[in-house]
Write a protein that holds these residues in place. Structure first.
Motif, short mmCIF file in Angstrom:
data_model
loop_
_atom_site.label_atom_id
_atom_site.label_comp_id
_atom_site.label_asym_id
_atom_site.label_seq_id
_atom_site.Cartn_x
_atom_site.Cartn_y
_atom_site.Cartn_z
N THR A 150 0.83 -1.21 0.00
CA THR A 150 0.00 0.00 0.00
C THR A 150 0.87 1.25 0.00
N ASN A 151 2.01 1.19 0.64
CA ASN A 151 2.89 2.36 0.71
C ASN A 151 3.52 2.69 -0.63
N THR A 152 3.43 1.81 -1.62
CA THR A 152 3.95 2.11 -2.95
C THR A 152 2.94 2.84 -3.82
N LEU A 153 1.67 2.83 -3.42
CA LEU A 153 0.61 3.45 -4.22
C LEU A 153 0.42 4.90 -3.78
N LEU A 154 1.03 5.82 -4.49
CA LEU A 154 0.96 7.23 -4.12
C LEU A 154 0.12 8.05 -5.08
N SER A 155 0.29 7.85 -6.37
CA SER A 155 -0.43 8.68 -7.35
C SER A 155 -1.87 8.20 -7.50
N SER A 156 -2.70 9.09 -8.00
CA SER A 156 -4.09 8.74 -8.25
C SER A 156 -4.20 7.60 -9.25
N GLN A 157 -3.32 7.60 -10.25
CA GLN A 157 -3.35 6.53 -11.25
C GLN A 157 -2.97 5.19 -10.64
N ASP A 158 -1.92 5.17 -9.82
CA ASP A 158 -1.50 3.91 -9.20
C ASP A 158 -2.59 3.37 -8.28
#
Length: 349
Positions: A150-158
């Protein structure tokens, strides 16, 4: 007394029988409350919703609220987390809602940074943050890896593309606009994780979501956590919920709908992908790297090797890979061949 002016943020904390929860011989509930009341942000209220506790929780909450007028306590009959959360949403005074659990710890700048992001990004309906896994990594490796992911998902697209793998947020790490609740609905009750259903529903409605790169919450993993104890959070319910939203996403985004290729022909992958058929999705073929599976026929569709993957623009592939790290190895391969995530393929587990 409260000011006539409503606070900018309501920190919503549902609580049930938390009086005896200790961490290093100290009250976890009191530590959680203290971490909110010590925020460097000033315009907030802490709304603790006591979900009909039968231990000393009510007394602890009232004692803490008597010490700080920014905290108030709402008592409801015990109905579970969804009814407690929705009662809190109905009573919240802030234009932003920050979730918090009674056994986690907020870092001092959390509310400041999340509220500032929503203030400066009016197109964003929800912002989360990175969290620190505060459980035992040796004993709970799977949960720890989930937090790392979850900590790798930062952008709205990701976040939008990653939502069909797992829930993209730690629930107590989010802050969202109260107007988003009014526009797209509050928490739903049913045989599914209430937070994941909310993210999927709001994303389907076009709500933009983001995540700050700062780590602003310590996320504990007690054995009493609902995701470990309640049937709503079981794997089967999780996949049925996810498949329902995924099928609608495919209907809107897959130019080859209802046809898909499924990457992953192991027993677990087949069982999870088979749920798609209940929504009219047609699995044309299976793809696997195990030579023992290649050539087999599964539910009328043949298992092929990677060379049978549809080329970019000629088919849509869904990856159902159960092995740890398998998806992270697959994506670079697919992208190196010109296939685009969200256009030619999608990770579904």
């Amino acid at each position: 007394m409260f000011s006539d002016s409503p606070p900018a943020v309501t920190v919503l904390m549902p609580v049930y029988n938390a009086a005896g929860l200790l961490r290093q011989d100290a009250s976890a509930l009191e530590a959680a409350v203290h971490s909110v009341l010590c925020q460097q942000f000033h315009s907030f209220e802490l709304l603790a919703v006591d979900d009909g506790s039968t231990d000393g929780t009510a007394g602890v909450l009232h004692r803490l609220a008597a010490q700080d007028q920014r905290m108030r306590v709402l008592h409801v009959s015990h109905g579970g987390i969804v009814s407690a959360l929705n009662a809190g949403l109905a009573a919240a005074r802030g234009r932003y809602i920050a979730r918090m659990d009674a056994d986690d710890i907020c870092h001092p700048h959390r509310l400041t940074l999340q509220a500032a992001h929503l203030d400066s990004h009016p197109e964003t309906g929800l912002v989360a943050c990175r969290v620190r896994f505060a459980g035992d990594r040796a004993a709970c490796g799977g949960y720890a890896r989930y937090v790392d992911w979850t900590n790798t998902l930062l952008s709205s697209q990701d976040i939008a593309l990653g939502r069909f793998r797992e829930s993209p947020f730690a629930h107590p790490s989010v802050m969202f606009r109260a107007s988003t609740v009014h526009a797209h609905g509050a928490y739903a009750d049913g045989p599914f994780p209430e937070d994941y259903e909310l993210w999927l529903r709001w994303l389907e409605c076009g709500v933009r979501m983001a995540k700050l790169p700062q780590t602003l919450l310590d996320w504990y993993d007690p054995p009493t956590r609902l995701s470990r104890t309640h049937g709503n959070y079981g794997t089967d319910n999780f996949y049925r919920l996810k498949t329902r939203y995924l099928a609608r996403w495919l209907a809107a985004r897959n130019p080859h709908h209802p046809h898909v290729t499924v990457i992953g022909a192991g027993r677990t992958s087949r069982r999870r992908a088979a749920l798609l058929r209940e929504h009219g999705i047609v699995i044309d073929r299976w793809i696997d790297v195990d030579p023992r599976k290649i050539g087999n026929v599964v539910d009328g569709a043949r298992v092929h090797g990677r060379d049978a993957l549809p080329e970019a623009g000629r088919g849509f592939s869904l990856a159902y890979l159960a092995g740890h790290g398998a998806a992270e190895e697959l994506v670079p391969f697919l992208e190196s061949t010109g296939r685009r995530n969200g256009t030619d393929f999608l990770l579904a587990s």
